[in-house]
Design a protein around this motif. Structure first.
Motif, mmCIF file in Angstrom:
data_model
loop_
_atom_site.group_PDB
_atom_site.id
_atom_site.type_symbol
_atom_site.label_atom_id
_atom_site.label_comp_id
_atom_site.label_asym_id
_atom_site.label_seq_id
_atom_site.Cartn_x
_atom_site.Cartn_y
_atom_site.Cartn_z
ATOM 1 N N THR A 1 -23.549 -5.838 8.803
ATOM 2 C CA THR A 1 -23.576 -5.309 10.160
ATOM 3 C C THR A 1 -23.509 -3.787 10.139
ATOM 4 O O THR A 1 -24.243 -3.107 10.853
ATOM 5 C CB THR A 1 -22.392 -5.893 10.959
ATOM 6 N N GLN B 1 -24.635 -9.618 16.926
ATOM 7 C CA GLN B 1 -24.076 -10.856 16.371
ATOM 8 C C GLN B 1 -23.660 -11.824 17.495
ATOM 9 O O GLN B 1 -23.857 -13.014 17.402
ATOM 10 C CB GLN B 1 -22.882 -10.509 15.477
ATOM 11 N N ASP C 1 -28.860 -9.250 14.001
ATOM 12 C CA ASP C 1 -27.618 -9.526 13.274
ATOM 13 C C ASP C 1 -27.225 -10.987 13.485
ATOM 14 O O ASP C 1 -26.646 -11.338 14.523
ATOM 15 C CB ASP C 1 -26.523 -8.578 13.782
HETATM 16 MG MG LIG Z 1 -21.579 -8.840 10.705
#
Ligand SMILES: [Mg+2]
Ligand SMILES: Nc1ncnc2c1ncn2[C@@H]1O[C@H](COP(=O)(O)OP(=O)(O)OP(=O)(O)O)[C@@H](O)[C@H]1O
Ligand SMILES: Nc1ncnc2c1ncn2[C@@H]1O[C@H](COP(=O)(O)OP(=O)(O)OP(=O)(O)O)[C@@H](O)[C@H]1O
Ligand SMILES: Cc1ncc(C[n+]2csc(CCO)c2C)c(N)n1
Ligand SMILES: [Mg+2]
Lengths: 274, 308, 310, 281, 274
Positions: free
Chosen positions: E63, E101, E177
């Motif tokens: 990330t 995410q 992500d």
């Molecule tokens: Mg991550």
């Protein structure tokens, strides 16, 4: 009577006696914009010592079924018995260990104290509590993290802690709702092995929700494929794999055949043309 | 000792010196009384307190007491230490006000909370309406607790007491020649102030009556002492001031002015003063303070026994 | 700590604004005084000046502007004047060894503090018990909550005299208890609302977890609801103590409570000593700040020990 | 005495009925949500009536609801005049000015983290102050009419709204802000599309607190001087002349107005922050 | 100059020109209890039209790296250029589409309005907005859900909506992500196919974080394996698979070989004895 015999007999010996029996189970949620039929006509028998995986598209009622078993939700039709009792009676007898889809650790308790929570409620002694905590922390590879607070751990570690919490007391039935969702493949493999070992040792009955076909096939003695709108069971696959399962069993044709059948069942529940 | 709770009309100040002196000099003790003095305040209606049983006896102005009586609360005047009224209207001279009729079309500050009755009667006796500025009307403000409305010229005139607010105006640096005052006493609309009142039903009880006789006797002794030793009396008041905000100069001066108002009263109510007060209040025109001649609003039953 | 500098700068800016505002606020009074003292003022006569704006007055009488900073009865005192008055009634009293005399603000702050604490205790107890009842009983929730809101729309000042009369009828002596009741009346509401929110903070899944353990209501309360509500509790306690202080001062203003900061404000008003009002206000501010800070520290320590804050 | 016993029994009966309703499946109906507190209030009034007449409480201390209602009906003209003076002119003007100013200033200082860090602790502190204490000062500054009442209300509501708004504006989570950064959105776009909507639940929290403060402020200020009308004026003179029934009629007006104001703000809140979890069920 | 040529040339033609170049990238977070080195000595070149997957254990900096590329985080050492500019300049030129995410939809906007958000900011006309929304909703199979609010959708649907939002405008570089984390296998397969098709059509450059080895192998032209503490790149695998990839390519030995290499690289980052 029957219940009694089930509860007292050893794990291996009673492998074929039913623990959970659902007959024509219906569950409809009333919401603002109409009713949602989450479960329809669900029939399922789970025997003592079974490892049952539930797989199916998002919203097909996997979580709902587990919640009905644990008496967190009440069916609107049909019957379900757990050890011959109603789920609510079984809950009062503390038959369940439940791992929720989200870790749900209490942020004001350290990891060790989180694991102790059920033990405190069930009246374990201090010494027993400490012993159990040490045991399960080791099981999920979190030794040394007992004194940390949940937010000091990564998402995957938190999920493992919540698994440890469910394993800390000796529940007869273990219900796990996507316990390994947030973990990467390697950790997941590792925990799969650990779970299988634990199951082999204790002969617990396990209900297990997953999105991963290989995981379902690798772990289960029985795979329940579900389909949404309304949520129902479309296939129940009895695994032909041996109880002893090394990781590389996943490359055997037998494994792949079961996986294929699950995938087909799953695909039927989706509406993609391709 | 018999317990007596005395509710004052206002905060601890030399206006109530007689009672504090009686307490301080042991006059109450000599009469076998255990007196508790409850100071008043802007939101304390002595009439309500006595109705609720929070006090046995209270200091109140007669207009308010008579109004309460009409509302069904039977208050009776048992003694009247104040002979004359200290209330007046204080105006800026430079506004051109010289006589009462000049007040029309002006803004006047008035105390309410039961203290507005003398003003209302005065205005209606002059034939002036209080509903706003007009040919024959005045604009009335509910004046707060201080003299700012005059100093800041939000009002042309405000209500003052000879013994208190007037001196605050002077203390603010204003010289007396800048002001013109209208004393109610001079305007012939004076009403009786600071009298001692109790509930009528209690007077039937001989024990209570006896207590009040002793109370009035001791209180009047306190008043006479205060008139004779004004500076000491002011210091006694100061000692009893819980707020600690009163000043010596102000209280000594107030005591001096108060002594002028109590002079001429031995404690017994003069029926003539009462009659004058009632007739002033009844001349309310369309909106009189009291609508009918009150009965049994005063008695000499106590003062006769106490003072002879 | 990293906020100290900005806070100081903002404080300095406020003081500067305050200082600047003194001149226009006080110019009329200053000119009135100057004129009485025989100075030539433009225009002459207080009545004539009423027609002229303060800015014009300041421009036309530049020599007298400074006099607005040294008045006995200013409409707006300077910060220094207020500070001096506060010092005279606190620090100087302490130095003279008369910290607890009636002329000392410390004494009056103590009186106010006492009522505030009683009111706070009463109010928070009521608020918390009410919240517990509301969270555990639907009837309480449905019937009490709307009335709790309505209770806050009733002007407490209107009830104050009746509270005093009623409590004396019930045989309660002194003004401390009615003051505490008024204070509790204002204090209980934020605590109730905050605690209801807090006790309901546990998520459905946190509650479900305890259900699978078959935990009792008691256990659910002590092991889940109470700890989950602590951050809300502290927030509402901070609002609660501030409200309790407001309540006490409101109770002291019109009920003739003869001592306490509210009574000082009242007497300052009645006897035309604005400096006394400002000093009492400042003392009240300091008291409020101290109480809230104390609770804040308590909150940090507790939550840190519970691992709820980094 | 009979009335007293009867009213106590009635009250208990109503409570039992409410209990039934609260545990019935229809409890989330709008009708039930209104019915339950209303009948409880009605029963409480009845209990009050019973207590006052049964125990013979003097009307100068606590009048019976029936007397209050009679006075209310007889003095609607006065009550209306006071309502206009105190609520429409004093409280509402002050409320609108105070809340608007606080909101605008919150948005302005929010641009500068320095100002935010400097002002917020002070704002929190001032919000905790007994602001009613400044009523005498403001009355002496702004005169006797409604302007000084509005000024007191402005000061009282300003800080709760300011503090809540500033806090709300910071309440967006990091990911929501990052999303805006990846779009290279400007300050104004971020403000309008992200931060203001996200701040609304907090802003309304402040507005609700302010709505209960506004009336109290306007009424208290009238104690320190007023024209000869207004709710605070009437209440204080009413106590002085023992017209307690009129005082209660004014209290009833205040309660009704306050409840309507609070309810109105809650209603707008529901419409604006429908998306917030606390508004969904 | 170079930048210009990259931007104007067609997708296929410029396939080998570098878009993202990281040299000796370091990133250290200062936290209360010490510094955390999230990235160390990261060197990576991503060319125009590349589909790069990042895989590695939790906390290895995947990330963080994506955030550095998007100028959401600033490196503490080394250099990184995007189209020859600094990431911040590229951000201001609106080069990025980012899928976080977590879905991160704005709860006060309907799904359609959420998707319109970037379009409004970038000044698309009303008509264009509506057109784009219809297109991407279809792409992620959410037709008919445009007027729903986020909380009225299941987790998986929300995630798809956030993918749609990133695809609604024509960003040159797509950073994703773990976009498919919350989805079940079937939906995932479906979206994988869709994503490949989109990539093939548009020639976008894609950075993609995943936990799933098959997914990484199936999608990518380049697989970056990372390892934690400190976060660094341990392996970069250039895929030998063709650009055209039917789903059953996953059963070919070539696929399995790459998967094996990834798994080995991943395993090295973990510390399990077994
Ligand atoms: Mg991550
Ligand atoms: N409390 C509830 N109220 C209304 N509808 C609900 C509720 N809980 C679940 N549902 C609906 O019931 C259906 C089944 O939900 P359930 O959570 O069992 O799905 P699931 O199979 O666990 O899905 P997932 O894989 O996303 O966890 C869904 O359509 C869901 O929207
Ligand atoms: N804002 C931050 N402050 C401090 N440390 C941080 C911060 N963000 C990330 N980290 C740390 O940097 C490291 C890399 O984090 P990153 O989020 O990039 O991991 P990741 O590879 O994306 O993991 P995951 O698979 O769990 O998403 C981790 O150790 C994390 O704890
Ligand atoms: C609301 C209010 N009502 C009355 C007075 C004045 N007042 C009360 S007692 C008394 C006698 C002399 O002090 C006077 C004049 C006031 N200041 N404020
Ligand atoms: Mg689920």
């Amino acid at each position: 009577m029957e219940t009694d015999s089930v509860r007292t007999s050893g794990a291996k010996a009673s492998e074929r006696s039913p623990v959970i029996e659902a007959r024509k189970l219906d569950l409809t949620f009333q919401t603002n914009d109409g009713a949602v039929q989450a479960l329809r006509d669900v029939n399922l028998t789970i025997n003592k010592g079974d490892f049952v995986s539930f797989i199916g598209p998002s919203g097909c009622g996997k979580t709902t079924f587990l919640r009905v078993v644990a008496a967190l939700e009440h069916p609107t039709g049909g019957q379900i018995t757990v050890n011959g009792m109603s789920p609510d009676e079984a809950r009062r007898k503390r038959a369940y260990g439940y791992v929720f889809q989200a870790a749900g650790l209490y942020p004001w308790r350290t990891i060790a104290k989180n694991i102790k929570l059920p033990l405190e409620i069930m009246g374990y002694s201090r010494a027993q509590q400490d012993e159990q905590v040490a045991r399960v922390l080791k099981l999920v590879d979190l030794e040394g993290f007992g004194e940390k607070y949940p937010w000091q751990l990564s998402g995957g570690m938190q999920q493992r802690a919540s698994i440890a919490r469910a394993l800390a007391f000796d529940a007869e039935i273990l219900l796990m709702d996507e316990p390994f969702g947030a973990l990467d493949e390697i950790v997941r493999d590792h925990l799969n092995e650990q779970l299988l070992a634990l199951w082999g040792r204790t002969g617990k009955t396990i209900g297990f929700v997953t999105h991963s076909i290989p995981e379902a096939v690798y772990l289960s003695t029985k795979i329940v494929v579900m389909s949404p709108r309304p949520g129902r069971i479309t296939d129940v696959i009895e695994s032909t794999l041996p109880r002893e399962r090394p990781l590389d069993i996943r490359d055997t044709p037998e494994f792949l055949a079961i996986a294929h059948r699950v995938r087909e069942g799953l695909r039927a529940g989706h509406a993609y043309d391709d | 000792a018999d317990e007596v709770k005395l509710q004052l009309k206002w905060v601890t100040q030399a206006q109530f010196a007689g009672y504090y002196v009686a307490l301080d000099q042991g006059f109450y003790e000599e009469e076998d009384l255990d007196v508790t003095i409850l100071p008043g305040g802007p939101d304390i209606a002595p009439t309500q307190v006595i109705a609720g049983g929070g006090a046995d006896v209270t200091i109140e102005w007669m207009p308010a007491a008579l109004a309460a009586r009409e509302k069904g609360l039977p208050l009776v005047n048992i003694a009247q230490p104040f002979k004359s009224s200290g209330m007046m209207l204080t105006c800026w001279k430079d506004t051109g006000i010289e006589e009462p009729m000049d007040l029309v079309n002006r803004t006047l500050g008035v105390w309410f909370f039961g203290n507005e009755f003398p003003f209302m009667s005065w205005m209606s006796s002059l034939g002036i309406s209080t509903d706003g500025k007009a040919e024959m009307g005045v604009e009335v403000l509910k004046q707060g607790f201080n003299v700012d409305p005059l100093l800041q010229r939000q009002a042309d005139c405000i209500s003052t007491m000879t013994y208190n607010e007037y001196w605050q105006v002077i203390d603010a640096g204003v010289s007396p020649d800048e002001l013109i005052t209208f004393k109610y006493e001079d305007q012939g609309v004076a009403t009786l102030e600071d009298g001692i009142y109790v509930l009528e039903e209690n007077l039937a009880d001989p024990e209570f009556e006896d207590k009040m006789v002793r109370f009035v006797r001791a209180s009047m002794k306190g008043w006479k002492w205060a008139e004779e030793n004004p500076d000491d009396a002011a210091m006694i008041v100061l000692d009893n001031d819980e707020t600690g905000a009163q000043t010596e100069t102000h209280q000594k001066r107030m005591m001096g002015e108060i002594a002028k108002l109590t002079a001429g009263s031995n404690g017994a109510l003069d029926p003539a003063d009462y009659e004058r007060t009632v007739s002033t209040l009844l001349t309310g025109g369309s909106d009189p303070v009291i609508s009918k001649e009150p009965e049994g609003a005063w008695t000499h039953q106590i003062s006769d026994k106490a003072l002879n | 700590m990293k906020n100290a500098f900005p806070v100081l700068v903002v404080l300095a800016a406020i003081l500067a604004l305050w200082y600047a505002a003194v001149a226009p606020m006080n110019i009329r009074t200053a000119l009135d005084q100057a004129e009485r003292a025989g100075a030539a003022v433009e225009p002459a006569g207080a009545r004539e000046r009423l027609e002229v704006s303060v800015w014009r007055l300041m421009i036309d009488n530049p020599d007298h502007v400074s006099e607005g900073y040294a008045l006995d009865r200013p409409r707006l005192p300077t910060p220094v004047q207020v500070g001096e008055e506060l010092w005279k009634t606190t620090g100087e009293m302490v130095l003279k060894g008369r910290a607890l005399s009636k002329r000392s603000l410390i004494y009056h702050a103590g009186i106010t503090l006492q009522s505030t604490l009683w009111g706070f205790l009463l109010g928070t107890t009521l608020g918390i018990l009410g919240a517990v009842a509301i969270v555990h009983s639907r009837v309480m929730d449905m019937s009490v909550m709307p009335w709790a809101i309505i209770s806050q729309t009733i002007p407490i000042v209107a009830l104050a005299p009746m509270i005093i009369v009623l409590s004396s009828q019930l045989g309660i002596e002194g003004r401390g208890v009615p003051k505490a009741i008024i204070s509790a009346y204002l204090c209980y509401f934020p605590v109730l609302v905050g605690m209801v929110k807090g006790l309901r903070a546990p998520t459905a899944s946190q509650l479900d977890l305890l259900r699978t353990y078959n935990a009792s209501q008691r256990e659910t309360f002590f092991k889940l609801r109470l700890p989950a509500s602590l951050p809300y509790l502290f927030t509402s306690l901070k609002i609660g103590i501030a409200s309790a202080l407001v309540g006490t001062i409101v109770g002291e203003l019109p009920t003739g409570a003869i001592s306490g900061l509210g009574a000082r404000i009242l007497i300052g008003d009645q006897f035309g000593t604005p400096l006394a009002i400002w000093a009492a206000l400042l003392a009240a501010a300091i008291l409020a700040g101290a109480l809230v800070t104390l609770l804040d520290v308590l909150q940090r320590v507790t939550l840190k020990r519970m691992g709820m804050q980094t | 005495m009979n009335l007293l016993i009867f009213s106590v029994i009635l009250w208990c009966g109503v409570w039992a009925m409410n209990r039934q309703i609260a545990n019935s499946p229809d409890r989330d109906d709008r009708a039930a949500r209104i019915f339950v507190p209303v009948v409880l209030g009605g029963a409480t009034l009845f209990l009050w009536e019973g207590l006052v007449t049964g125990l013979g409480v003097s009307p100068v201390i606590l009048p019976a609801p029936s007397d209050i209602a009679a006075t209310f009906a007889a003095s609607t003209a006065t009550l209306w005049e006071d309502f206009v003076q105190t609520v429409l002119k004093g409280a509402l003007t002050g409320y609108v000015i105070g809340c608007t100013a606080a909101f605008v200033i919150a948005v302005l200082i929010d641009r500068s983290s320095f100002l935010t860090r400097g002002l917020l602790p002070i704002g929190n502190f001032v919000a905790a102050l007994p602001i009613v204490g400044i009523a005498p000062i403001l009355v002496s500054w702004f005169g006797f009419d409604w302007q000084s009442k509005a000024a007191v209300v402005v000061v009282m509501v300003f800080f709760p709204v300011l503090v809540n708004t500033v806090q709300g504006l910071r309440e967006t989570d990091a990911m929501q802000r990052d999303l805006m950064r990846t779009y290279a959105a400007g300050y104004l776009q971020t403000l309008i599309k992200l931060r203001l909507p996200a701040a609304m639940p907090f802003v309304f929290n402040g507005l609700k607190i302010a709505s209960t403060l506004a009336l109290i402020g306007a009424i208290v200020a009238e104690y320190f001087g007023s024209p000869t009308r207004g709710m605070g004026f009437r209440i204080s003179t009413g106590v002085g002349s023992l017209s307690i029934d009129l005082v209660w009629a004014e209290i009833a007006v205040a309660a009704i107005v306050g409840t309507l104001l609070y309810g109105g703000v809650s209603w707008i809140e529901k419409a604006v922050t429908f998306w917030h979890p606390s508004q969904r069920r």
